[in-house]
Design an enzyme around this catalytic site. Structure first.
Site, PDB file in Angstrom:
ATOM      1  N   LYS A 184      34.061  50.586  36.239  1.00 54.92           N
ATOM      2  CA  LYS A 184      35.512  50.343  36.201  1.00 54.92           C
ATOM      3  C   LYS A 184      36.092  50.310  34.784  1.00 54.92           C
ATOM      4  O   LYS A 184      37.188  50.817  34.543  1.00 54.92           O
ATOM      5  CB  LYS A 184      35.849  49.022  36.901  1.00 54.92           C
ATOM      6  CG  LYS A 184      35.763  49.084  38.417  1.00 54.92           C
ATOM      7  CD  LYS A 184      36.222  47.761  39.008  1.00 54.92           C
ATOM      8  CE  LYS A 184      36.308  47.842  40.507  1.00 54.92           C
ATOM      9  NZ  LYS A 184      36.938  46.656  41.102  1.00 54.92           N
ATOM     10  N   ARG A 186      33.561  27.251  35.350  1.00 55.08           N
ATOM     11  CA  ARG A 186      32.398  26.538  34.810  1.00 55.08           C
ATOM     12  C   ARG A 186      32.309  26.774  33.297  1.00 55.08           C
ATOM     13  O   ARG A 186      32.127  25.844  32.532  1.00 55.08           O
ATOM     14  CB  ARG A 186      31.149  27.049  35.525  1.00 55.08           C
ATOM     15  CG  ARG A 186      29.861  26.462  35.045  1.00 55.08           C
ATOM     16  CD  ARG A 186      28.717  26.967  35.858  1.00 55.08           C
ATOM     17  NE  ARG A 186      28.576  28.428  35.813  1.00 55.08           N
ATOM     18  CZ  ARG A 186      27.672  29.121  36.493  1.00 55.08           C
ATOM     19  NH1 ARG A 186      26.848  28.484  37.317  1.00 55.08           N
ATOM     20  NH2 ARG A 186      27.594  30.421  36.401  1.00 55.08           N
ATOM     21  N   ASP A 198      43.465  46.676  43.017  1.00 53.35           N
ATOM     22  CA  ASP A 198      42.910  45.425  43.561  1.00 53.35           C
ATOM     23  C   ASP A 198      43.992  44.349  43.714  1.00 53.35           C
ATOM     24  O   ASP A 198      44.033  43.634  44.718  1.00 53.35           O
ATOM     25  CB  ASP A 198      41.792  44.896  42.657  1.00 53.35           C
ATOM     26  CG  ASP A 198      40.509  45.698  42.796  1.00 53.35           C
ATOM     27  OD1 ASP A 198      40.300  46.331  43.853  1.00 53.35           O
ATOM     28  OD2 ASP A 198      39.699  45.699  41.839  1.00 53.35           O
ATOM     29  N   ALA A 232      36.463  32.917  36.706  1.00 52.02           N
ATOM     30  CA  ALA A 232      37.080  33.730  35.643  1.00 52.02           C
ATOM     31  C   ALA A 232      36.228  34.970  35.370  1.00 52.02           C
ATOM     32  O   ALA A 232      36.160  35.451  34.240  1.00 52.02           O
ATOM     33  CB  ALA A 232      37.237  32.892  34.375  1.00 52.02           C
TER      34      ALA A 232
END
Ligand code: ATR
Length: 285
Positions: A75, A161, A111, A137
């Site tokens: 991508k 985290r 998306d 994230a």
């Protein structure tokens, strides 16, 4: 003059490495058949080291494809190598949809549009809130954050985290996005109207996080971008606490719509039979 009986048969691909597990051929194959179009859509595996050559073959027409989808791990490179990546994909640094136009490879990322269309279909009014919480994230959270911001949600709390990764996204997507460590989850969820999970929490052998969704605004919506399983541990928890939930399968289906329209010239619809076809396929594998 072009013979009026001449028809253009377009061929599209989904590429990644590996690619054989992609469900995109099922989705596009369903629409081609439903709409009676003569084109094709197939999985086309390309190794990372060959991806530059693949883009060149798209551009010079030797690939035989008019465009296609791009997934992991291509991508980012797709966005970089395209002649004309649009603004959405440039800001994300990643493209999932390519097409050839006037001898140029163009790129976008659908998306985020898929994410929003899924909520519009299954949770009307989801965008009336001013505050959303995004858990995670990673790469998959980016398009979601962009789309929610572009829909006008004023504050988007990204909780991760590794807080540094959340901070990178706050820098990338601007002042409406705030970064937080896991410890801040409860605080930022209080009064929020939308909760989006983008992590594999509770599914990768890690302990399922116990989340109190009761502190969210009344009518709050909880959604997940993971769709295997359809009801993730986080969605199951939210449902048990009486919240409205939206699974991630619709995002996969809706993100495919703009690409199909670009390659085959006809806008398809996401219907219940298509959704069931993918669920049946998930049950088989
Ligand atoms: P993707 O591109 O699919 O989003 P990723 O980049 O590996 O995949 O990101 C996975 C996300 O899930 C990250 O936000 C990750 O947190 P870190 O950035 O701290 O790694 C989060 N994640 C995965 N397993 C987790 C766990 N056991 N506890 C908390 N967060 C987890």
């Amino acid at each position: 003059m072009r013979d009026s009986r001449e028809t253009f048969v377009n061929h599209a691909f989904v590429t990644g490495y590996p690619i054989k597990h992609s469900r995109s051929p099922l989705i596009h194959g369903y629409w081609l058949k439903q709409l009676g179009l003569p084109g094709s859509y197939r999985a086309h595996e390309v190794r990372p080291e060959d991806f530059g050559g693949f883009i060149a073959s798209l551009k010079d027409g030797t690939s035989g494809f008019c465009g296609g989808n791009v997934t992991i791990p291509h991508k980012e490179l797709a966005c970089r190598l395209a002649d004309r990546p649009d603004e959405l994909s440039q800001e994300l640094g990643a493209a999932n949809t390519l097409w050839v136009e006037d001898g140029e490879v163009r790129a976008t990322n659908t998306d985020g549009r898929g994410f929003v269309a899924n909520l519009d279909e299954r949770a009307v009014g989801w965008d009336k809130t001013s505050t959303a919480v995004v858990l995670g994230a990673g790469g998959a959270s980016r398009a979601v954050i962009q789309a929610v911001r572009d829909r006008g949600i004023k504050t988007i709390h990204v909780v991760n985290r590794t807080v540094e990764r959340a901070k990178e996204l706050a820098d990338r997507f601007g002042p409406s996005v705030e970064a937080h460590p896991m410890g801040a989850l409860k605080e930022v969820m209080a009064g929020a109207g939308l909760f989006i999970n983008t992590t594999s929490l509770g599914m990768d052998g890690s302990e399922a996080l116990a989340i109190d969704f009761g502190i969210m605004a009344s009518g709050a919506v909880v959604t997940d971008i993971v769709y295997v399983p359809l009801k993730t541990p986080i969605l199951a928890q939210a449902e048990a606490q009486g919240l409205a939930i939206v699974d991630g399968l619709g995002m996969l289906l809706h993100q495919a719509v703009p690409g199909f329209e670009l390659w085959f010239g006809c806008r398809p619809t996401v219907d219940a039979a298509l959704r069931q076809r993918i669920i049946d396929d998930m049950d088989r594998h």
